[in-house]
Design an enzyme around this catalytic site. Structure first.
Site, PDB file in Angstrom:
ATOM      1  N   SER A 563     -67.511  31.294 -66.858  1.00 27.92           N
ATOM      2  CA  SER A 563     -67.843  30.017 -67.485  1.00 27.92           C
ATOM      3  C   SER A 563     -69.032  30.209 -68.433  1.00 27.92           C
ATOM      4  O   SER A 563     -68.935  30.971 -69.390  1.00 27.92           O
ATOM      5  CB  SER A 563     -68.119  28.969 -66.406  1.00 27.92           C
ATOM      6  OG  SER A 563     -68.157  27.681 -66.953  1.00 27.92           O
ATOM      7  N   HIS A 681     -60.148  25.977 -64.011  1.00 26.53           N
ATOM      8  CA  HIS A 681     -61.454  26.626 -64.118  1.00 26.53           C
ATOM      9  C   HIS A 681     -61.830  27.385 -62.847  1.00 26.53           C
ATOM     10  O   HIS A 681     -62.815  28.104 -62.819  1.00 26.53           O
ATOM     11  CB  HIS A 681     -62.515  25.567 -64.433  1.00 26.53           C
ATOM     12  CG  HIS A 681     -63.768  26.110 -65.021  1.00 26.53           C
ATOM     13  ND1 HIS A 681     -63.793  26.766 -66.238  1.00 26.53           N
ATOM     14  CD2 HIS A 681     -65.048  26.112 -64.572  1.00 26.53           C
ATOM     15  CE1 HIS A 681     -65.041  27.138 -66.511  1.00 26.53           C
ATOM     16  NE2 HIS A 681     -65.807  26.761 -65.519  1.00 26.53           N
TER      17      HIS A 681
END
Length: 714
Positions: A563, A681
């Site tokens: 991320s 994610h």
């Protein structure tokens, strides 16, 4: 640990992994379709902007070809299948773990992760020491046999008789609110789009349990299509009524990128709304009292970072105004104006991170540069007592029980998480039955904490985890991990899968770089907006330190991040391509000039900045990894991983970065793009897919660093 437990992982031919390194198909052809974008007089060419279109058949075909190429490479690695088999066996032997606890009179709610189940489930217990009382309240694995439905979050009513649960599918984090009787019966009420990865979601029940205050994003028709994952607002739903009759409460004046968390006082007389201005770490607070009107308590500029409703008709506030490491204020609810708040715990050396008020005490969770400590005070801030916690460990959660005692979840690099109970009359906490065990031993693993010096002279903590008997001869395969953003601290954590790494002689290192919150708000602010380059300098300094101190050498060094940590990986690839041998970058951000155009990217503007601001554009363009890939450069081996359903970081970042690297890379090192069709994610990813991802990472790193042989365990 007995070495022969892992003998089947050893390749029969020690050179096989090296042979496999060259056995990779050519990268698929990537057409250039140049587009020019103008920023403050600067023209920026973007040859791969067309890869941003998820639904374009050409993009899908290109992504599939990249994924097939990655699979062809990874599946042929000598240990890949054996690693997945070992991980699957370990997870099957892993004890359950409990997290996200909520206390109600006579009942304890908890999320429970219990491999080999694909998703965590919601359970209830009579207490943290009565496992026999455990009952499954909701198991999403039963709702969805494929294991792709996950619980985003849950909120029990104040009497513990009902629970609101947000459920989402495929790692999308796009949640629908469902309601259940705690006894198990599902109620017919449902509310769509209460949760999304851009701003999360939350709910809090009213006093009599007749309904909930909840967050919701716009439904189709309420706002333009481009705004449907923004403008989160608060509504009230009465059980048994259609969601179309729900009452709007507050939020129309909140920022487009507002992120709301709701909390009810234990008597239900007050509802507290904490509103974040995107992801930059600034908050405003609103209070709904018995008179039925919402009142703003703090603004973003007031630097109130956390607020908790006490049981003594007071609001407890964590402030960083003039105190970057934090102080605590107490505000009586009968006069809910920030000017009436009184300091009860002054600022000091520890970074105050958590506050938990009970009926007669205030527990404070501190951060000491990474590791944690807990302090107990009276409600007036007096009578400070240190609650002992394990050495070099992290307190991940703190929960006040009905009797005034404290439950807290603690974990270290060498010990799995356990819940401890601290009774107010005693300072020594007791480990409860809610404890995890590891399928493998870490008795031979040690931790040392040292300091690297960054480019500007700042001392950067480096946590080095290794097996006893490790020699500092520059030959140790080393994996360096970092994040550096949003004020998120890289605290100690436990991962039994690292046993694979240690048994091949590997060192695992975590760097506490700027951008995190390890040393307070100043540490965070020194690594965000136009100061983001400090983050990359800190991480490079950590790598250089490990080499200088002969822990490892560039050919034996790998780095990993995800991320915002993926952005860090991109910066390291482009700024220091010679520092390491291999890079694993997960769900990363790489095109800093277009990141804010994606829904969640807009929430990141308060952390990264915006191209609309000339100074911030200059800083973003100066480090944006995608724009700093240089032709004819020898780049390290790279494994990039993304999820097709990622609503936090658009998968096109990985596609564009890989396309550019394929074009520019002069070395024979592979650049792989692995896309998971069933994940986003990372939150809500099924266990089987998580195991496959881990197996790919370990097999890739073992091959790249020449970790073909086991080393003898002590």
């Amino acid at each position: 640990m007995i070495a022969n437990r892992f003998l089947f992982l050893i390749s029969a031919l020690s050179g096989l992994a090296l042979v496999t390194l060259s056995a990779i198909e050519p990268a698929p052809q990537t057409p250039k379709k140049p587009v020019s974008n103008e920023y403050h007089g600067t023209t920026v060419e973007d040859p791969y902007q067309w890869l941003e279109q998820d639904s374009d058949p050409q993009v899908k075909a290109w992504s599939d070809a990249q994924n097939q190429r990655a699979r062809q490479y990874l599946d042929k690695l000598p240990d890949r299948a054996a690693i997945e088999k070992q991980l699957t066996e370990w997870y099957a032997k892993t004890s359950p773990s409990y997290f996200s606890l909520v206390s109600r009179p006579g009942i304890l709610f908890a999320m429970k992760f219990q491999p080999p189940k694909q998703q965590s489930l919601l359970v209830t217990l009579a207490s943290a020491d009565d496992l026999k009382s455990e009952r499954v309240m909701l198991d999403p694995n039963v709702l969805d046999a494929k294991g792709t439905t996950a619980i985003d979050w849950y909120a029990p009513s104040l009497d513990g008789k009902h629970v609101a649960v947000s459920l989402s599918k495929g790692g999308s984090e796009d949640g629908t609110l469902h309601f259940y009787e705690t006894a198990g019966k599902a109620l017919p009420d449902t509310i769509a789009h209460v949760q999304y990865p851009t701003a999360g979601g939350s709910a809090a029940w009213n006093a009599d349990g007749a309904g909930v205050y909840y967050t919701r994003f716009p439904w189709k028709g309420e706002r333009p299509e481009a705004d449907l994952n923004f403008y989160q607002q608060i509504y009230f739903h009465k059980l048994g009524t259609p969601d179309t009759e729900d009452i709007y409460c507050i939020g129309k004046d909140f920022p487009r990128i507002a992120e709301i968390v709701l909390e009810a006082s234990r008597d239900g007389r007050y509802i507290l709304a904490t509103v974040a201005n995107g992801d930059g770490g600034d908050f405003a607070h609103y209070l709904l009292g018995p008179h039925g009107a919402w009142k703003q308590i703090s603004q973003f500029s007031d630097q109130i970072k956390a607020a908790r409703l006490g049981r003594d008709n007071a609001l407890y506030l964590l402030s960083r105004a003039g105190a970057p490491r934090g102080n605590i204020l107490r505000l009586p609810l009968e006069t809910p104006e920030l000017s009436k708040a009184v300091e009860i715990v002054p600022t000091g050396e520890p970074v105050i991170e958590q506050i938990v008020p009970t009926a007669d005490a205030l527990y404070v969770g501190d951060l000491l540069g990474g590791p944690s400590q807990i302090r107990r005070f009276g409600l007036d801030g007096k009578g400070e007592t240190i609650i002992p916690t394990p050495k070099i460990s992290a307190v991940q959660e703190m929960l006040a029980l009905e009797d005034g005692s404290l439950l807290f979840r603690d974990v270290s690099y060498t010990e799995p998480a356990a819940w401890f109970q601290s009774v107010k009359e005693k300072t020594e906490p007791v480990k409860t039955a809610l404890r995890s065990t590891s399928p493998v031993s870490f008795a031979d693993i040690e931790v040392t904490r040292e300091f690297a010096t960054s480019k500007d002279g700042t001392r950067i903590p480096v946590n080095i985890i290794f097996r006893k008997g490790m020699k500092r001869d520059g030959q140790n395969p080393t994996l360096l991990y970092g994040y550096g953003g949003y004020g998120i601290s890289m605290s100690p954590n436990f991962d039994f899968t690292r046993r694979l790494w240690f048994d091949r002689g590997g060192l695992y290192v975590v760097a506490n770089i700027r951008g995190g919150g390890e040393f307070g708000e100043g540490w965070h602010k020194a690594g965000n907006l136009t100061k983001k380059q400090n983050v990359f300098d800190d991480f490079a300094a950590a790598g250089e330190y490990l080499i200088k101190e002969k822990y490892t050498r560039p050919e034996k060094l790998a780095i990993q991040g995800g991320s915002n940590g993926g952005l860090l990986m991109g910066a390291m690839i482009t700024q220091h391509p010679d520092l390491m041998r291999a890079v694993v970058s997960q769900v990363g951000i790489y095109d800093m000039l277009r990141v804010e155009l994606a829904p969640n990217g807009a929430f990141n503007v308060t952390e990264f900045g915006t191209v609309k601001n000339p100074e911030q554009f200059k800083a973003l363009y100066a480090y944006s990894p995608y724009h700093h890939v240089v032709d004819a450069t020898k780049y390290p081996s790279i494994l990039m991983m993304t999820g097709a359903n990622d609503g936090r970081v658009a998968p096109y970042h990985s596609r564009k970065m890989v396309a550019r690297l394929d074009e520019a890379n002069k070395s024979k090192n592979p650049t792989l793009l692995r896309t998971s069709s069933s994940a986003g994610h990372g939150i809500g990813t099924a266990l089987s897919e998580r195991i496959k991802q881990l197996a790919d990472i370990y097999a890739f790193l073992f091959a790249q660093l020449g970790m073909n042989k086991m080393t003898k365990s002590e």
